[in-house]
Scaffold this motif. Structure first.
Motif, PDB file in Angstrom:
ATOM      1  N   LEU A 123       0.778  -1.105   0.108  1.00 20.68           N
ATOM      2  CA  LEU A 123      -0.027   0.158   0.185  1.00 20.68           C
ATOM      3  C   LEU A 123       0.753   1.223  -0.047  1.00 20.68           C
ATOM      4  O   LEU A 123       0.539   2.163  -0.568  1.00 20.68           O
ATOM      5  CB  LEU A 123      -0.833   0.068   1.275  1.00 20.68           C
ATOM      6  CG  LEU A 123      -1.942   1.237   1.271  1.00 20.68           C
ATOM      7  CD1 LEU A 123      -2.643   1.454   0.172  1.00 20.68           C
ATOM      8  CD2 LEU A 123      -2.690   1.244   2.718  1.00 20.68           C
ATOM      9  N   ALA A 363      -7.478  -5.174  -4.715  1.00 16.23           N
ATOM     10  CA  ALA A 363      -7.828  -4.199  -3.537  1.00 16.23           C
ATOM     11  C   ALA A 363      -7.217  -2.960  -3.626  1.00 16.23           C
ATOM     12  O   ALA A 363      -7.574  -1.655  -3.342  1.00 16.23           O
ATOM     13  CB  ALA A 363      -7.213  -4.999  -2.190  1.00 16.23           C
ATOM     14  N   SER A 366      -8.928  -0.968  -6.546  1.00 17.10           N
ATOM     15  CA  SER A 366     -10.070  -0.570  -5.912  1.00 17.10           C
ATOM     16  C   SER A 366      -9.987   0.928  -5.056  1.00 17.10           C
ATOM     17  O   SER A 366     -10.755   1.645  -5.033  1.00 17.10           O
ATOM     18  CB  SER A 366     -10.860  -1.685  -5.284  1.00 17.10           C
ATOM     19  OG  SER A 366     -11.203  -2.722  -5.919  1.00 17.10           O
ATOM     20  N   LEU A 367      -8.684   0.670  -4.087  1.00 25.01           N
ATOM     21  CA  LEU A 367      -8.579   1.812  -3.293  1.00 25.01           C
ATOM     22  C   LEU A 367      -8.134   3.107  -3.868  1.00 25.01           C
ATOM     23  O   LEU A 367      -9.030   3.956  -3.895  1.00 25.01           O
ATOM     24  CB  LEU A 367      -7.346   1.514  -2.304  1.00 25.01           C
ATOM     25  CG  LEU A 367      -7.832   0.654  -1.068  1.00 25.01           C
ATOM     26  CD1 LEU A 367      -6.401   0.159  -0.184  1.00 25.01           C
ATOM     27  CD2 LEU A 367      -9.074   1.138  -0.469  1.00 25.01           C
ATOM     28  N   LYS A 368      -7.415   2.721  -5.308  1.00 26.76           N
ATOM     29  CA  LYS A 368      -7.131   4.012  -6.078  1.00 26.76           C
ATOM     30  C   LYS A 368      -8.457   4.625  -6.780  1.00 26.76           C
ATOM     31  O   LYS A 368      -8.721   5.700  -6.855  1.00 26.76           O
ATOM     32  CB  LYS A 368      -6.234   3.578  -7.059  1.00 26.76           C
ATOM     33  CG  LYS A 368      -4.962   3.342  -6.503  1.00 26.76           C
ATOM     34  CD  LYS A 368      -3.909   3.170  -7.809  1.00 26.76           C
ATOM     35  CE  LYS A 368      -3.286   4.543  -8.436  1.00 26.76           C
ATOM     36  NZ  LYS A 368      -2.342   4.273  -9.623  1.00 26.76           N
ATOM     37  N   LEU A 370     -11.531   4.224  -5.375  1.00 27.97           N
ATOM     38  CA  LEU A 370     -12.300   4.923  -4.431  1.00 27.97           C
ATOM     39  C   LEU A 370     -11.748   6.444  -4.029  1.00 27.97           C
ATOM     40  O   LEU A 370     -12.468   7.239  -3.881  1.00 27.97           O
ATOM     41  CB  LEU A 370     -12.512   4.233  -3.260  1.00 27.97           C
ATOM     42  CG  LEU A 370     -12.975   4.459  -1.990  1.00 27.97           C
ATOM     43  CD1 LEU A 370     -14.646   4.609  -2.280  1.00 27.97           C
ATOM     44  CD2 LEU A 370     -12.823   3.467  -0.635  1.00 27.97           C
ATOM     45  N   ALA A 371     -10.464   6.469  -3.980  1.00 31.38           N
ATOM     46  CA  ALA A 371      -9.702   7.676  -3.710  1.00 31.38           C
ATOM     47  C   ALA A 371     -10.148   8.955  -4.717  1.00 31.38           C
ATOM     48  O   ALA A 371     -10.304  10.047  -4.507  1.00 31.38           O
ATOM     49  CB  ALA A 371      -8.431   7.577  -3.486  1.00 31.38           C
ATOM     50  N   TRP A 374     -13.572   9.865  -4.044  1.00 27.28           N
ATOM     51  CA  TRP A 374     -14.014  10.099  -2.585  1.00 27.28           C
ATOM     52  C   TRP A 374     -13.999  11.885  -2.431  1.00 27.28           C
ATOM     53  O   TRP A 374     -13.075  12.425  -2.732  1.00 27.28           O
ATOM     54  CB  TRP A 374     -13.008   9.808  -1.579  1.00 27.28           C
ATOM     55  CG  TRP A 374     -13.444   9.478  -0.270  1.00 27.28           C
ATOM     56  CD1 TRP A 374     -13.102  10.656   0.519  1.00 27.28           C
ATOM     57  CD2 TRP A 374     -14.189   8.769   0.347  1.00 27.28           C
ATOM     58  NE1 TRP A 374     -13.389  10.223   1.764  1.00 27.28           N
ATOM     59  CE2 TRP A 374     -14.435   9.091   1.816  1.00 27.28           C
ATOM     60  CE3 TRP A 374     -14.710   7.466   0.183  1.00 27.28           C
ATOM     61  CZ2 TRP A 374     -14.911   8.451   2.742  1.00 27.28           C
ATOM     62  CZ3 TRP A 374     -15.594   6.860   0.908  1.00 27.28           C
ATOM     63  CH2 TRP A 374     -15.787   7.231   2.438  1.00 27.28           C
TER      64      TRP A 374
END
Length: 506
Positions: A123, A363, A366-368, A370-371, A374
């Motif tokens: 991460l 994962a 997906s976090l990228k 989402l950010a 966001w």
């Protein structure tokens, strides 16, 4: 066992996927991304590649220009958009992954791809590559220097000399990215040579290498100081001494904040690999025992990685200026150590490793994503949309932030200069090399400005405008940013308003 010289194709694809997925989708976030973006846009627009500025006028010398050069080149190539702003970070991420593979060929020849895999799917490195800052480029150049050292240490004669020169070139480029902190891994090299191979010390510090480093690292500083000799005191005092020994920069200077800043990013940033490494070693106690055994037999590869990780980390803890991404370079030795611990774990066979890689990649991507979507109160794109509607009836040259730091990322979206001024009663910057002007001077010199300030400071602003003998400040709207309501005004100098009134009367 001799490792393959070329990284496997799937590793390159994985690095590109993690680096570029949603890389241009997220808006520029204030303040740090805005500063780097704004200074680089000014550099490209002005054609002055020597002196970075935040507002097109005042020097901005908090960092050497390497990151600004990379960003300005990217904007020139791709245009003014978020993809261009984050292209250097993405390329540095991919390049660092390939360099880690090179280190794996020497430090883990049985599975040279595993350290790069751990790096790519952690991460911390992904976050570092997604942020517009100096850190991703710094990691790339530092890793190049350490790879050159490892290669040189494994060779003799002319071949060693070439790698040593490459090492000093990389140190020079790292210095041009972030200054003295870029040389922290060099301390690991010095300790390693003094403790374990003192006879080779001279070979790694040849005159030619030191001269090469000095030319690359110091030429820009020499040119800048030649323009204004006072800048030498600024660099050595404010940018070096104060960051290390004082809390002037107001960046988590209390002793306990080192734990609050660095431990979470190291623990969360190395997921999921460090828990797997502990399980593979038989638990924390067994892992410590195995590490002690390696140190006892003076395993120079493990010692190099330990010096490389813990030496800079100790200095980061002791220094008074602390931010999360300062420790981003430490994920390279950490990835190498974790990979060495995982390499012989029978449970992690090809099938389970493939499942882990796929799940982690999904994962992280997906976090990228989402950010990128966001909502954030520091989103320069959202602020720019609100401001554009307000200022559309006005022909403006600049947005001037009063008694607050400017949102320089707005320049990417609004194509106007961003500046900061003070009323005279609120000191803003500890250095005159940070863009800052007096409000009265700004009003007298520029008629086509919009002034922005926090709503809580309206009374002081109105009084300051009156003290400048300016005409009434007209409020034209507001927007929300950085947790505050920001109010926008237009102001005309008294002379301009008088002339306008006289023309209307005639």
């Amino acid at each position: 066992m001799r490792a393959s010289a070329r990284p496997p194709w799937w590793l390159v694809v994985l690095l590109l996927l993690i680096a570029f997925a949603f890389q241009g989708s997220r808006a520029i976030w204030e303040p740090d991304e805005g500063r780097y973006t704004g200074a680089s846009l000014n550099m490209l627009a002005s054609g002055d590649w020597l002196l970075p500025t935040l507002d097109g006028e005042h020097p901005h010398l908090t960092k050497p220009p390497m990151t600004y050069w990379a960003l300005a080149s990217s904007f020139g190539l791709l245009g003014t958009n978020e993809w261009a702003a984050r292209l250097p970070g993405a390329l540095a991420f991919v390049g660092t992954g390939l360099l880690v593979f090179g280190l794996g060929r020497r430090l883990l020849p049985a599975k040279p791809w595993l350290p790069a895999l751990v790096w790519a799917l952690s991460l911390g490195p992904m976050i570092g590559a997604s942020v517009v800052s100096t850190d991703a480029l710094l990691v790339f150049f530092e890793t190049a220097a350490m790879l050159a050292f490892v290669e040189a240490w494994s060779r003799d004669g002319a071949s060693r000399s070439r790698w040593v020169l490459a090492m000093w070139l990389a140190w020079g480029l790292a210095f041009m990215t972030k200054g003295p902190p870029a040389l922290l891994p060099l301390l690991a090299i010095v300790v390693m040579l003094i403790a374990h191979d003192r006879r080779a010390l001279r070979a790694f510090f040849p005159v030619a290498g030191l001269v090469l480093f000095a030319v690359v690292a110091f030429t820009w500083f020499a040119l800048i100081v030649r323009q204004d000799p006072d800048r030498l005191g600024y660099f050595l005092g404010y940018e070096v001494y104060d960051r290390i020994f004082t809390g002037t920069h107001d960046r988590n200077s209390r002793w306990y904040q080192a734990f609050e800043i660095y431990l979470p990013i190291l623990i969360l940033g190395a997921l999921p690999w460090w828990p797997m490494a502990l399980v593979g070693a038989g638990g924390p106690h067994a892992a410590i025992g195995k590490l002690r055994a390696r140190i006892a037999v003076r395993d120079r590869e493990w010692l190099l990685l330990l010096y490389w990780f813990f030496g800079p980390l100790l200095i980061f803890f002791l220094a008074k200026s602390r931010l999360h991404l300062y420790v981003l370079p430490l994920f390279v030795p950490l990835s190498l150590m974790l990979a060495r611990a995982l390499a012989n774990w029978p449970w992690l066979d090809r099938r389970r490793l493939a499942v882990t890689v796929a799940a982690t990649a999904v994962a992280l991507i997906s976090l990228k994503g989402l950010a990128a979507h966001w909502p954030a109160d520091r989103d320069a794109r959202v602020m720019a949309m609100a401001i554009r509607e307000i200022i559309e009836p006005h022909d403006i040259d600049e947005i001037v932030f009063v008694d607050m730091r400017g949102f320089h990322g707005l320049q990417l979206y609004l194509d106007v200069h961003i500046e900061s001024v003070r009323t005279g009663s609120r000191p803003m910057a500890p250095s005159r090399f940070v863009a800052e002007e007096d409000l009265c001077e700004e009003i007298a010199e520029h008629e086509d400005n919009v002034y922005a300030l926090k709503e809580s400071r309206l009374p002081a602003f109105v009084d300051s405008v009156a003290n400048c003998e300016a005409a009434r400040a007209d409020r034209i709207g507001h927007f929300d940013g950085d947790g505050n309501r920001i109010v926008l005004f237009v102001i005309k100098p008294a002379s301009a308003r008088s002339a306008s009134d006289g023309a209307e009367s005639g």
